[in-house]
Write a protein that holds these residues in place. Structure first.
Motif, PDB file in Angstrom:
ATOM      1  N   ARG A   3       0.963  -1.075   0.069  1.00  0.00           N
ATOM      2  CA  ARG A   3       0.022  -0.167  -0.096  1.00  0.00           C
ATOM      3  C   ARG A   3       1.026   1.270  -0.131  1.00  0.00           C
ATOM      4  NH1 ARG A   3      -4.716   0.427   3.826  1.00  0.00           N
ATOM      5  NH2 ARG A   3      -5.709   0.920   1.831  1.00  0.00           N
ATOM      6  N   TRP A   4       2.054   1.165   0.332  1.00  0.00           N
ATOM      7  CA  TRP A   4       3.058   2.290   0.664  1.00  0.00           C
ATOM      8  C   TRP A   4       3.648   2.372  -0.481  1.00  0.00           C
ATOM      9  CZ3 TRP A   4       8.358   2.697   1.620  1.00  0.00           C
ATOM     10  CH2 TRP A   4       8.949   3.725   1.940  1.00  0.00           C
ATOM     11  N   GLU A   5       3.690   3.423  -1.411  1.00  0.00           N
ATOM     12  CA  GLU A   5       4.633   3.591  -2.527  1.00  0.00           C
ATOM     13  C   GLU A   5       5.665   4.744  -2.390  1.00  0.00           C
ATOM     14  OE1 GLU A   5       0.713   4.249  -3.718  1.00  0.00           O
ATOM     15  OE2 GLU A   5       0.440   2.353  -4.031  1.00  0.00           O
ATOM     16  N   PRO A   6       7.162   4.408  -2.249  1.00  0.00           N
ATOM     17  CA  PRO A   6       7.820   5.423  -2.178  1.00  0.00           C
ATOM     18  C   PRO A   6       8.017   5.907  -3.321  1.00  0.00           C
ATOM     19  CG  PRO A   6       8.989   3.196  -1.742  1.00  0.00           C
ATOM     20  CD  PRO A   6       7.607   2.999  -1.857  1.00  0.00           C
ATOM     21  N   ASN A   7       8.055   7.306  -3.606  1.00  0.00           N
ATOM     22  CA  ASN A   7       8.354   8.143  -4.506  1.00  0.00           C
ATOM     23  C   ASN A   7       7.522   7.681  -5.788  1.00  0.00           C
ATOM     24  OD1 ASN A   7       9.404  10.070  -6.027  1.00  0.00           O
ATOM     25  ND2 ASN A   7      11.209   8.855  -6.577  1.00  0.00           N
ATOM     26  N   ARG A   9       5.425   9.209  -7.413  1.00  0.00           N
ATOM     27  CA  ARG A   9       5.242  10.348  -8.437  1.00  0.00           C
ATOM     28  C   ARG A   9       6.715  10.414  -9.235  1.00  0.00           C
ATOM     29  NH1 ARG A   9       1.748  14.711  -8.986  1.00  0.00           N
ATOM     30  NH2 ARG A   9       2.773  16.421 -10.186  1.00  0.00           N
ATOM     31  N   GLY A  10       7.561  10.350  -8.531  1.00  0.00           N
ATOM     32  CA  GLY A  10       9.044  10.297  -9.461  1.00  0.00           C
ATOM     33  C   GLY A  10       9.092   9.168 -10.129  1.00  0.00           C
ATOM     34  N   ARG A  11       8.562   7.953  -9.538  1.00  0.00           N
ATOM     35  CA  ARG A  11       8.662   6.871 -10.356  1.00  0.00           C
ATOM     36  C   ARG A  11       7.723   6.891 -11.725  1.00  0.00           C
ATOM     37  NH1 ARG A  11       7.348   2.646  -5.783  1.00  0.00           N
ATOM     38  NH2 ARG A  11       7.095   1.337  -7.772  1.00  0.00           N
ATOM     39  N   LEU A  12       6.610   7.306 -11.544  1.00  0.00           N
ATOM     40  CA  LEU A  12       5.812   7.717 -12.697  1.00  0.00           C
ATOM     41  C   LEU A  12       6.185   8.664 -13.694  1.00  0.00           C
ATOM     42  CD1 LEU A  12       2.373   7.750 -10.393  1.00  0.00           C
ATOM     43  CD2 LEU A  12       2.914   6.056 -12.450  1.00  0.00           C
ATOM     44  N   GLU A  13       6.836   9.631 -13.136  1.00  0.00           N
ATOM     45  CA  GLU A  13       7.509  10.769 -14.219  1.00  0.00           C
ATOM     46  C   GLU A  13       8.760   9.898 -15.011  1.00  0.00           C
ATOM     47  OE1 GLU A  13      10.289  14.626 -14.353  1.00  0.00           O
ATOM     48  OE2 GLU A  13       9.024  14.212 -12.094  1.00  0.00           O
ATOM     49  N   GLN A  14       9.319   9.269 -14.130  1.00  0.00           N
ATOM     50  CA  GLN A  14      10.434   8.425 -14.987  1.00  0.00           C
ATOM     51  C   GLN A  14       9.993   7.629 -15.980  1.00  0.00           C
ATOM     52  OE1 GLN A  14      13.483   6.595 -12.347  1.00  0.00           O
ATOM     53  NE2 GLN A  14      14.360   5.543 -14.115  1.00  0.00           N
ATOM     54  N   ALA A  15       9.049   6.798 -15.440  1.00  0.00           N
ATOM     55  CA  ALA A  15       8.412   5.782 -16.591  1.00  0.00           C
ATOM     56  C   ALA A  15       7.992   6.165 -17.673  1.00  0.00           C
ATOM     57  CB  ALA A  15       7.510   4.803 -15.825  1.00  0.00           C
ATOM     58  N   ALA A  16       7.045   7.331 -17.321  1.00  0.00           N
ATOM     59  CA  ALA A  16       6.395   8.032 -18.458  1.00  0.00           C
ATOM     60  C   ALA A  16       7.622   8.695 -19.492  1.00  0.00           C
ATOM     61  CB  ALA A  16       5.511   9.111 -18.093  1.00  0.00           C
ATOM     62  N   MET A  17       8.596   9.397 -19.060  1.00  0.00           N
ATOM     63  CA  MET A  17       9.413   9.874 -20.078  1.00  0.00           C
ATOM     64  C   MET A  17      10.183   8.674 -20.689  1.00  0.00           C
ATOM     65  SD  MET A  17       9.123  13.003 -19.430  1.00  0.00           S
ATOM     66  CE  MET A  17      10.334  13.501 -20.545  1.00  0.00           C
ATOM     67  N   GLU A  18      10.557   7.612 -20.054  1.00  0.00           N
ATOM     68  CA  GLU A  18      11.269   6.606 -20.773  1.00  0.00           C
ATOM     69  C   GLU A  18      10.238   5.808 -21.889  1.00  0.00           C
ATOM     70  OE1 GLU A  18      12.027   3.367 -17.690  1.00  0.00           O
ATOM     71  OE2 GLU A  18      13.627   4.548 -16.997  1.00  0.00           O
ATOM     72  N   ILE A  33       2.455   3.419 -18.619  1.00  0.00           N
ATOM     73  CA  ILE A  33       3.146   4.193 -17.545  1.00  0.00           C
ATOM     74  C   ILE A  33       3.019   3.368 -16.157  1.00  0.00           C
ATOM     75  CG2 ILE A  33       3.434   6.265 -16.315  1.00  0.00           C
ATOM     76  CD1 ILE A  33       2.444   7.505 -18.989  1.00  0.00           C
ATOM     77  N   ALA A  34       2.083   3.156 -15.694  1.00  0.00           N
ATOM     78  CA  ALA A  34       1.901   2.638 -14.321  1.00  0.00           C
ATOM     79  C   ALA A  34       2.552   1.347 -14.017  1.00  0.00           C
ATOM     80  CB  ALA A  34       0.438   2.479 -14.027  1.00  0.00           C
ATOM     81  N   ARG A  35       2.299   0.558 -15.174  1.00  0.00           N
ATOM     82  CA  ARG A  35       3.246  -0.868 -15.068  1.00  0.00           C
ATOM     83  C   ARG A  35       4.634  -0.887 -15.181  1.00  0.00           C
ATOM     84  NH1 ARG A  35       1.201  -3.481 -19.829  1.00  0.00           N
ATOM     85  NH2 ARG A  35      -0.815  -3.607 -18.858  1.00  0.00           N
ATOM     86  N   ARG A  36       5.092   0.163 -15.903  1.00  0.00           N
ATOM     87  CA  ARG A  36       6.539   0.333 -16.003  1.00  0.00           C
ATOM     88  C   ARG A  36       7.267   0.951 -14.660  1.00  0.00           C
ATOM     89  NH1 ARG A  36      10.651   1.962 -20.042  1.00  0.00           N
ATOM     90  NH2 ARG A  36       9.414   0.602 -21.345  1.00  0.00           N
ATOM     91  N   ALA A  37       6.289   1.756 -14.095  1.00  0.00           N
ATOM     92  CA  ALA A  37       6.659   2.318 -12.752  1.00  0.00           C
ATOM     93  C   ALA A  37       6.512   1.317 -11.534  1.00  0.00           C
ATOM     94  CB  ALA A  37       6.065   3.703 -12.198  1.00  0.00           C
ATOM     95  N   GLY A  38       6.008   0.225 -11.520  1.00  0.00           N
ATOM     96  CA  GLY A  38       5.427  -1.055 -10.771  1.00  0.00           C
ATOM     97  C   GLY A  38       4.541  -0.490  -9.818  1.00  0.00           C
ATOM     98  N   LEU A  39       3.239   0.388 -10.476  1.00  0.00           N
ATOM     99  CA  LEU A  39       2.305   0.868  -9.491  1.00  0.00           C
ATOM    100  C   LEU A  39       0.910   0.474 -10.580  1.00  0.00           C
ATOM    101  CD1 LEU A  39       3.985   4.186  -8.961  1.00  0.00           C
ATOM    102  CD2 LEU A  39       3.485   2.341  -7.383  1.00  0.00           C
ATOM    103  N   THR A  40      -0.074   1.033 -10.012  1.00  0.00           N
ATOM    104  CA  THR A  40      -1.476   0.669 -10.493  1.00  0.00           C
ATOM    105  C   THR A  40      -1.800   2.127 -11.058  1.00  0.00           C
ATOM    106  OG1 THR A  40      -2.605   1.510  -8.422  1.00  0.00           O
ATOM    107  CG2 THR A  40      -2.137  -0.913  -8.708  1.00  0.00           C
ATOM    108  N   GLU A  41      -2.629   1.830 -11.937  1.00  0.00           N
ATOM    109  CA  GLU A  41      -3.387   3.028 -12.740  1.00  0.00           C
ATOM    110  C   GLU A  41      -3.987   4.020 -11.901  1.00  0.00           C
ATOM    111  OE1 GLU A  41      -5.784   2.700 -16.490  1.00  0.00           O
ATOM    112  OE2 GLU A  41      -5.375   0.627 -16.352  1.00  0.00           O
ATOM    113  N   ARG A  42      -4.494   3.461 -10.783  1.00  0.00           N
ATOM    114  CA  ARG A  42      -5.291   4.190  -9.808  1.00  0.00           C
ATOM    115  C   ARG A  42      -4.415   5.114  -9.043  1.00  0.00           C
ATOM    116  NH1 ARG A  42      -8.886   1.735  -4.678  1.00  0.00           N
ATOM    117  NH2 ARG A  42      -9.453   3.914  -3.792  1.00  0.00           N
TER     118      ARG A  42
END
Length: 190
Positions: A3-7, A9-18, A33-42
């Motif tokens: 449930r805790w997702e450190p950084n 926002r930064g991970r999403l930004e990095q994944a999107a830019m890649e 983007i979410a998948r690349r960042a290891g996060l959910t769409e939510r």
């Protein structure tokens, strides 16, 4: 996933830019983007309204920094000098993000919708600077002119900075652009 997702926002930004760099802005989805960042769409949508906002999410922070710095300028500062101080404060923040700024600008430049959004961002910055100057007691049209001139200086300096082959700080480009503006406006004086 925890449930805790450190950084997140930064991970999403990095994944999107890649992904924007690999596949292009138009072909990249929020899901990817979410998948690349290891996060959910939510989680993505908790941080960004849409995939475009990954590129413009810092606009509010930039505007706040410019307005705050301008408001803190000495009362005796000429309007353009107060704006210059704000631009130099922003430049210091950008210096730590030069490569990210280059990547972002490449994505924005390749897409008409994003170029339009960039122009809206710059117009908002100019309006905010003008409003901050009016709050300092600068009358119209001086406040609006100084705000617009400040954004023009920022835009020219930014483009030169990201395109520059040297390692000079953005502040050097800001100062050169300010000096050039002063030179252009003084050229007609006798």
């Amino acid at each position: 996933m925890s449930r805790w997702e450190p950084n997140a926002r930064g991970r999403l930004e990095q994944a999107a830019m890649e992904l924007y760099g690999e596949r292009g802005y138009e072909q990249t989805t929020v899901t990817e983007i979410a998948r690349r960042a290891g996060l959910t769409e939510r989680t993505f949508f908790r941080h960004y309204a849409d995939k475009r906002e990954v590129l413009f999410g810092g606009s509010v922070l930039l505007q706040d920094l410019l307005v705050k710095t301008l408001a803190e300028a000495p009362a005796s500062a000429a309007p353009i000098d107060a704006v210059a101080g704000a631009l130099h404060a922003a430049a210091a923040v950008f210096d730590a993000r030069r490569e990210q700024s280059r990547q972002r600008q490449k994505v924005v430049s390749a897409n008409a919708e994003l170029r339009e959004r960039e122009l809206v961002k710059l117009a908002s910055l100019a309006a905010a600077l003008g409003e901050a100057l009016r709050a300092r007691g600068v009358p119209e049209p001086s406040a609006s002119l100084a705000g617009e001139a400040g954004v023009a200086v920022f835009k020219v300096a930014f483009e030169r900075w990201i395109g520059g082959a040297d390692d000079r700080a953005m502040g050097a480009y800001i100062q050169e652009s300010l000096d050039e503006l002063k030179s252009v406006t003084a050229a007609g004086e006798a």
